[in-house]
Design a protein around this motif. Structure first.
Motif, PDB file in Angstrom:
ATOM      1  N   ILE A  43       0.806  -1.043  -0.002  1.00 42.80           N
ATOM      2  CA  ILE A  43       0.042  -0.113  -0.049  1.00 42.80           C
ATOM      3  C   ILE A  43       0.977   1.181   0.076  1.00 42.80           C
ATOM      4  O   ILE A  43       1.759   1.419   0.814  1.00 42.80           O
ATOM      5  CB  ILE A  43      -1.131   0.045   1.266  1.00 42.80           C
ATOM      6  CG1 ILE A  43      -1.659  -1.094   1.277  1.00 42.80           C
ATOM      7  CG2 ILE A  43      -1.821   1.368   1.168  1.00 42.80           C
ATOM      8  CD1 ILE A  43      -2.314  -1.212   2.603  1.00 42.80           C
ATOM      9  N   CYS A  44       0.697   2.283  -0.854  1.00 43.07           N
ATOM     10  CA  CYS A  44       1.508   3.395  -1.032  1.00 43.07           C
ATOM     11  C   CYS A  44       0.765   4.378  -0.094  1.00 43.07           C
ATOM     12  O   CYS A  44      -0.300   4.794  -0.102  1.00 43.07           O
ATOM     13  CB  CYS A  44       1.651   3.876  -2.353  1.00 43.07           C
ATOM     14  SG  CYS A  44       1.874   5.644  -2.456  1.00 43.07           S
ATOM     15  N   TYR A  45       1.763   5.033   0.748  1.00 44.30           N
ATOM     16  CA  TYR A  45       1.300   5.982   1.700  1.00 44.30           C
ATOM     17  C   TYR A  45       1.782   7.450   1.651  1.00 44.30           C
ATOM     18  O   TYR A  45       1.501   8.186   2.613  1.00 44.30           O
ATOM     19  CB  TYR A  45       1.352   5.673   3.250  1.00 44.30           C
ATOM     20  CG  TYR A  45       2.633   5.199   3.863  1.00 44.30           C
ATOM     21  CD1 TYR A  45       3.542   4.141   3.510  1.00 44.30           C
ATOM     22  CD2 TYR A  45       3.374   6.157   4.461  1.00 44.30           C
ATOM     23  CE1 TYR A  45       4.563   3.918   3.794  1.00 44.30           C
ATOM     24  CE2 TYR A  45       4.601   6.203   4.901  1.00 44.30           C
ATOM     25  CZ  TYR A  45       5.141   5.058   4.857  1.00 44.30           C
ATOM     26  OH  TYR A  45       6.656   4.812   5.031  1.00 44.30           O
ATOM     27  N   ALA A  46       2.964   7.255   0.833  1.00 42.71           N
ATOM     28  CA  ALA A  46       3.560   8.639   0.589  1.00 42.71           C
ATOM     29  C   ALA A  46       4.468   8.585  -0.511  1.00 42.71           C
ATOM     30  O   ALA A  46       4.585   7.358  -1.110  1.00 42.71           O
ATOM     31  CB  ALA A  46       4.576   8.969   1.791  1.00 42.71           C
ATOM     32  N   TYR A  47       4.939   9.678  -1.282  1.00 43.93           N
ATOM     33  CA  TYR A  47       5.824   9.646  -2.281  1.00 43.93           C
ATOM     34  C   TYR A  47       7.056  10.169  -1.857  1.00 43.93           C
ATOM     35  O   TYR A  47       7.264  11.000  -0.881  1.00 43.93           O
ATOM     36  CB  TYR A  47       5.246  10.517  -3.556  1.00 43.93           C
ATOM     37  CG  TYR A  47       3.828  10.242  -3.913  1.00 43.93           C
ATOM     38  CD1 TYR A  47       3.589   8.894  -4.109  1.00 43.93           C
ATOM     39  CD2 TYR A  47       2.945  11.318  -4.565  1.00 43.93           C
ATOM     40  CE1 TYR A  47       2.334   8.459  -4.891  1.00 43.93           C
ATOM     41  CE2 TYR A  47       1.617  10.863  -4.895  1.00 43.93           C
ATOM     42  CZ  TYR A  47       1.274   9.665  -5.233  1.00 43.93           C
ATOM     43  OH  TYR A  47       0.110   9.195  -5.696  1.00 43.93           O
TER      44      TYR A  47
END
Ligand code: IMP
Length: 426
Positions: free
Chosen positions: A341-345
């Motif tokens: 799961i992506c939570y930041a870049y």
């Protein structure tokens, strides 16, 4: 709640049709307020599959008033074909109302859509080529044709004559074939005659329904990341599919919009071009694409596939006013060992938690992931949160934690019974 807006919280195709159909069982009115036949809402009804393009999803229930509101752009030929197609399959009793302020899409819009794409070469948007952008451009440029004018033969003649002159100049300049006034007029006047019986001031109708305390479902098309203002411009559609756009696109006061249900897949997909930070390729992408039947409803293009992106969901929460989430195609993730799961870049070595406005920056961001252990158990027969395997429960809880939005329903398959409601909506 008496009104509920359904919006796509990613790049469209999140399963809005299924949720709308499910919630429409309780609705008195279903409203489409933006977009046109670029949308493709797949609905399973009585074991039959229907792909609705411009007609609202409440059409299967004769008690529901279906409104095509002023913010839509309607291709009359396609719309009537869609209606005839439904009638041929036994859907003959329905209530349909078309706003006299909606705009119509004509063949020159479709031709121009294709031509602009061709001229953009490697910068093409990957539109559905349904003339949506050119029709909205004409609306903004005040040379569009509204339904009210379309259904009045003499008015239609005048506005078409005037507009076609400009459009033919544009087409000529682009080296394309021009359109003959008489043939468009003759063909489309016949559609106008047929459409006329559905046309009214849908804003007045909606006010009446609001006063009666009717349950009204606003069915969004596309998704927040395709929003003309808040999406990944220029790789967007030409309307705004957010909760905030509903009042202006349907002619009601903003105070009637309180609840916005964001629809998201348990992963992410995108059709067309443009940045997509969590995109994956290879075996896992193919597996998800096949299991999730990730091929465009309108254009049949294979969809690009990626992990769930909570930066996108937070962006959608903020700009579209989402306060409930529906997690769709949850069963597609079964069998994946580790789910990201992506939570930041990361942008130029700096951690960010927002969607950059510029395409240049957005195409440079690298997703920052957490990894969640997957589950092997078949969840397609699950009918409650409690029945889910522990890791599937944790996946839901993690999304809630990262997006600050409550998941109000999840879906484990295409059938209505495979929709699990966790809190009452509408
Ligand atoms: P247009 O709306 O045809 O101008 O296309 C603009 C962009 O929006 C393209 O990337 C399309 O693939 C995308 N798009 C438009 N409608 C939908 C939809 O209903 N689902 C997913 N993508 C869409």
């Amino acid at each position: 709640m008496n009104t509920l807006v359904i919006v796509g919280s990613q790049w469209g195709d999140e399963g809005k049709g299924k949720v709308t159909d499910y919630l429409a069982q309780k609705a008195d009115v279903v409203v489409r307020s933006q977009g046109g036949n670029n949308a493709g809402h797949t609905i399973l009804f009585h074991q039959q599959k229907y792909a609705l393009r411009s007609i609202p999803s409440g059409i299967f229930n004769p008690k529901i008033k279906n409104i095509m509101a002023n913010g839509m752009v309607i291709q009359p030929k396609q719309m009537l074909e869609e209606l005839h197609g439904l009638e041929a399959r036994g859907i003959r009793e329905y209530q349909l109302f078309i706003s006299n302020r909606a705009h119509i899409v004509l063949p020159y819009h479709e031709a121009l859509d294709g031509a602009y794409e061709q001229f953009k070469k490697d910068k093409k948007i990957g539109t559905t080529k349904r003339g949506i952008g050119p029709a909205y451009a004409d609306k903004a440029n005040r040379i569009g044709i509204r339904v009210a004018d379309f259904i009045e033969p003499n008015v239609f003649k005048d506005v078409l004559q005037q507009t076609l002159e400009i459009k033919n100049m544009e087409l000529k300049m682009l080296g394309l074939d021009t359109f003959d006034f008489d043939s468009i007029y003759e063909e489309y006047s016949a559609y106008a005659r047929e459409m006329k019986k559905y046309v009214c001031d849908t804003s007045l109708l909606l006010e009446e329904e609001i006063q009666k305390n009717s349950k009204i479902l606003f069915e969004g098309a596309q998704g927040v990341m395709l929003c003309l203002d808040h999406g990944t411009y220029p790789y967007v559609t030409s309307s705004s599919p957010t909760g905030a756009s509903v009042p202006v696109n349907s002619g009601i006061a903003p105070r009637y919009i309180q609840d916005v249900l964001g629809i998201c897949k348990a992963y992410t997909t995108r059709v067309g071009e443009g940045p997509f930070p969590t995109e994956i390729e290879g075996e896992l992408a193919n597996e998800i694409r096949e299991r999730g039947h990730e091929y465009g409803t309108v254009t049949k293009r294979p969809r690009r596939v990626g992990y769930l992106d909570c930066v996108v969901l937070n962006h959608a929460r903020r700009v579209a006013g989402i306060n409930h989430l529906a997690l769709m195609l949850f069963d597609v993730l079964t069998g994946i060992d580790l789910i990201k799961i992506c939570y930041a870049y990361e942008l130029d070595g700096k951690r960010i938690s927002y969607v950059p406005a510029s395409e240049y920056e957005y195409s440079k961001v690298k997703p920052v992931y957490i990894e969640m252990p997957g589950w092997k158990e078949d969840i397609s027969l699950v009918r409650s949160f409690e029945e889910l395997p522990t890791n599937a429960k944790k996946y839901i809880q993690k999304i809630e934690e990262l997006t600050h939005i409550k998941i109000s329903l999840f879906s484990v398959g295409p059938d209505r019974e495979q929709t699990i409601l966790l809190e009452e909506l509408l």
